[in-house]
Enzyme design. Structure first.
Site, PDB file in Angstrom:
ATOM      1  N   LYS A   1       0.905  -1.117   0.118  1.00 55.59           N
ATOM      2  CA  LYS A   1       0.121  -0.053  -0.102  1.00 55.59           C
ATOM      3  C   LYS A   1       0.982   1.094  -0.205  1.00 55.59           C
ATOM      4  CE  LYS A   1      -3.993   1.672   2.377  1.00 55.59           C
ATOM      5  NZ  LYS A   1      -4.796   2.090   1.163  1.00 55.59           N
TER       6      LYS A   1
HETATM    7  N1  PMP Z   1      -7.794  -0.900  -3.196  1.00 59.01           N
HETATM    8  C1  PMP Z   1      -7.144   0.287  -3.224  1.00 59.01           C
HETATM    9  C2  PMP Z   1      -6.481   0.989  -4.235  1.00 59.01           C
HETATM   10  C3  PMP Z   1      -7.241   0.992  -1.946  1.00 59.01           C
HETATM   11  O1  PMP Z   1      -6.399   2.069  -1.621  1.00 59.01           O
HETATM   12  C4  PMP Z   1      -8.031   0.355  -1.055  1.00 59.01           C
HETATM   13  C5  PMP Z   1      -8.239   0.734   0.458  1.00 59.01           C
HETATM   14  N2  PMP Z   1      -7.089   0.600   1.243  1.00 59.01           N
HETATM   15  C6  PMP Z   1      -8.455  -0.995  -1.153  1.00 59.01           C
HETATM   16  C7  PMP Z   1      -8.446  -1.652  -2.365  1.00 59.01           C
HETATM   17  C8  PMP Z   1      -9.410  -1.849   0.013  1.00 59.01           C
HETATM   18  O2  PMP Z   1      -8.403  -2.265   0.791  1.00 59.01           O
HETATM   19  P1  PMP Z   1      -8.708  -2.295   2.426  1.00 59.01           P
HETATM   20  O3  PMP Z   1      -9.903  -3.297   2.462  1.00 59.01           O
HETATM   21  O4  PMP Z   1      -7.591  -3.263   3.114  1.00 59.01           O
HETATM   22  O5  PMP Z   1      -9.062  -1.038   3.091  1.00 59.01           O
END
Ligand code: PMP
Length: 299
Positions: free
Chosen positions: A162
């Site tokens: 991330k």
């Molecule tokens: N894809 C992207 C590009 C994101 O920014 C997020 C948010 N973090 C998600 C998917 C979903 O991830 P999560 O469920 O871990 O928040």
């Protein structure tokens, strides 16, 4: 609660940074920080419900892993990050809101190599009740516009990190959708398969079955994994599979998942797909709302 729309440096509260708690307005970085110039920063987005951060362990572990994937080991363990996250909630006296841990390369060196840079870490939290504000009204589903920008090849970036650098394309896609009057972007991957939105994963419901793309070229969200398990526990069949843009014309429901977005129904894709908010989405939305609060109660 800070007034919505206030710039994020013009607020009061506390931010934990590099081992100590700073007054919000004093938590600053130098403009020569490597992370700012070369995209060397990783972050998390977490939600707290009634004083408990949902899946805090998974988020802290992902932050540590994101740092490792960027060749930027964090100076804290996941357990230490959990503990400091709770210190931030405590200092800000917030029990429902959003937590943002962030790690970045400091200003110790300039140029592409970053081995000499220190990895800095900060954690902030604030109240953030809703992520999406559909243009058609609060109770409407989202309208997505297929973006010209694509999720990248996993050989181009470590897509399970991330990492701030990856978000540049999400911002471009979101702006493109917004200018065209849509709520968010539908992003395809490098092969032209349906991937996700600019900041959330995507699911479809077809003939009672739930399908979601395989997370090869995009983040395998923690909410995505939670919803897959939740849906299976409720008796649905969930398949991780290839979904092509044309397949979206033959589904009954579409929804997005993410920590900030939670479960958000989609009603429109370009001018090709128009859908009502369906019963499976409603059921999962309510089961997810129960799950995050139940976890908070049990803690
Ligand atoms: N894809 C992207 C590009 C994101 O920014 C997020 C948010 N973090 C998600 C998917 C979903 O991830 P999560 O469920 O871990 O928040």
């Amino acid at each position: 609660m800070a007034a919505p729309g206030l710039p994020y440096d013009d607020r009061d509260g506390w931010i934990w940074m590099d081992g100590k708690m700073w007054p919000w307005r004093e938590a600053k970085v130098h403009v020569m920080s490597h992370g700012l110039h070369y995209g060397g920063s990783v972050f998390e987005g977490e939600r707290m419900y009634d004083g408990q951060i949902f899946k805090v362990k998974e988020h802290s572990e992902r932050l540590v892993n994101s740092g490792n994937l960027l060749d930027m080991p964090l100076p804290y363990t996941a357990d230490e990050l959990n503990q400091h996250s709770y210190e931030v909630l405590e200092a800000n006296k917030i029990s429902n809101g959003y937590v943002r841990p962030l790690a970045w390369r400091g200003p110790e060196a300039m140029g592409i190599p970053a081995q000499a840079c220190k990895t800095h870490v900060a954690i902030a939290c604030w109240e953030w009740p809703k992520y999406f504000f559909p243009k058609s009204g609060d109770n409407a589903g989202l309208a997505l516009k297929t973006s010209k920008w694509r999720r990248c090849d996993p050989r181009t970036m470590p897509v399970q990190a991330k990492c701030a650098g990856i978000y540049g394309v999400g911002t471009l896609a979101k702006h493109e959708a917004d200018r065209a009057g849509f709520d968010d972007a539908l992003m395809l991957d490098v092969h032209g398969r349906v991937a996700e939105s600019s900041g959330a994963n995507l699911f479809v419901v077809k003939d009672g079955m739930i399908k979601t793309p395989v997370p090869e070229c995009f983040l395998n969200g923690i909410t995505r994994q939670t919803v897959i398990k939740l849906a299976r526990d409720l008796g649905y069949t969930v398949e991780e599979t290839v979904i092509m843009p044309d397949d979206l014309k033959n589904v009954q429901e579409i929804f997005l998942t993410g920590t900030a977005a939670e479960i958000a129904p989609v009603s429109k894709i370009d001018d090709a797909v128009n859908l009502p908010i369906g019963p499976v989405t409603e059921r999962l939305k309510s089961a997810y709302a129960d799950l995050v609060r139940l976890k908070a109660k049990a803690a």
